[in-house]
Design an enzyme around this catalytic site. Structure first.
Site, short mmCIF file in Angstrom:
data_model
loop_
_atom_site.label_atom_id
_atom_site.label_comp_id
_atom_site.label_asym_id
_atom_site.label_seq_id
_atom_site.Cartn_x
_atom_site.Cartn_y
_atom_site.Cartn_z
N GLU A 106 0.84 -1.21 0.00
CA GLU A 106 0.00 0.00 0.00
C GLU A 106 0.87 1.25 0.00
OE1 GLU A 106 -2.15 3.38 2.08
OE2 GLU A 106 -0.37 2.27 2.71
N ASP A 141 -7.88 1.17 7.86
CA ASP A 141 -6.52 1.71 7.79
C ASP A 141 -6.32 2.70 8.93
OD1 ASP A 141 -3.99 2.39 7.00
OD2 ASP A 141 -4.56 3.24 5.07
#
Length: 248
Positions: A106, A141
């Protein structure tokens, strides 16, 4: 490798079967090998069968920052999903309509993420999805910080905004801690949004305080209340979106 093996061992305890999704992508540092981890409920699930939804996070840690352990930015989402997987093992009809995905890559290799650097794992997964696509995906997240300020992106589809808002009301949560950002957010939900999947990105306001991408992002900034609320929020949303009946 140790991280992926740990996730596999924990998920297996709760009846989930894992499959690695390895791939290579070109990066500013040259070609890099990445590995996403997928999990489905049951002993012999068919990973080609369609599922209604995805619950995702990223498990990589940004490189090149002295003393940075990524306790919130990376590890917290995986921790919340592990506990959610444990609870859902007692709700097999729901669990069977869900896939858990732990994304690699990511973080960008350069200082800042852009359209070409970052989201390697989610871009690969989303591009490889076959029809029929999942109806929705929920991405976690940075969800464990004490005093967190979760802000879903301004571009969140109405269908997902409704279940999020209902969960806030039903659970009696503070809109200070659970709100909506005034701007779009570039995160692992974006490749799915681009393919027409309804997305909900639960992400902390990383501009709140001075911990993000620094050595201050360590286990000391995490809080039990934040994880409890994240888990309750995730389960409330999943129970709205997933029917309590066997997968078909």
């Amino acid at each position: 490798r140790r991280q992926i093996d740990y996730l596999k061992e924990e998920l297996a305890k709760y009846g989930w079967t894992c499959r690695e999704q390895g791939f290579e992508k070109e990066t500013p540092q040259g070609p890099v090998r990445f590995v996403n981890l997928r999990a489905r409920f049951g002993k012999t699930p068919n990973f080609l069968d369609p599922v209604r939804g995805l619950l995702t996070c990223h498990i990589d840690t940004k490189q090149g920052i002295d003393g940075f352990t990524g306790a919130n930015d990376g590890a917290s989402g995986a921790a919340a999903i592990l506990e959610t997987a444990r609870i859902l093992s007692g709700e097999p009809a729901r669990a069977g309509n869900l896939e858990l995905v732990f994304f690699d890559g990511e973080e960008s290799f350069a200082e800042h993420m852009d359209s070409d650097d970052g989201l390697y794992g989610s871009r690969h997964y989303a591009s490889a999805m076959q029809q029929p696509l999942p109806k929705w995906m929920i991405n976690l997240d940075m969800v464990g910080r004490q005093g967190k300020k979760i802000r879903i992106p301004s571009m969140t589809p109405q269908s997902m905004y409704r279940v999020y808002s209902r969960a806030i009301r039903d659970l009696g949560y503070s809109t200070e801690e659970w709100g909506v950002s005034g701007y779009a957010i570039l995160d692992d939900h974006v490749p799915f949004m681009e393919r027409g999947v309804d997305t909900l990105n639960l992400i902390d306001d990383f501009q709140d305080g001075n911990w993000w991408h620094t050595s201050k992002d360590n286990i000391g900034i995490l809080g039990e209340k934040s994880f409890q609320q994240t888990g309750e929020m995730t389960l409330h949303i999943l129970r709205q979106l997933l029917p309590d009946q066997p997968a078909t």
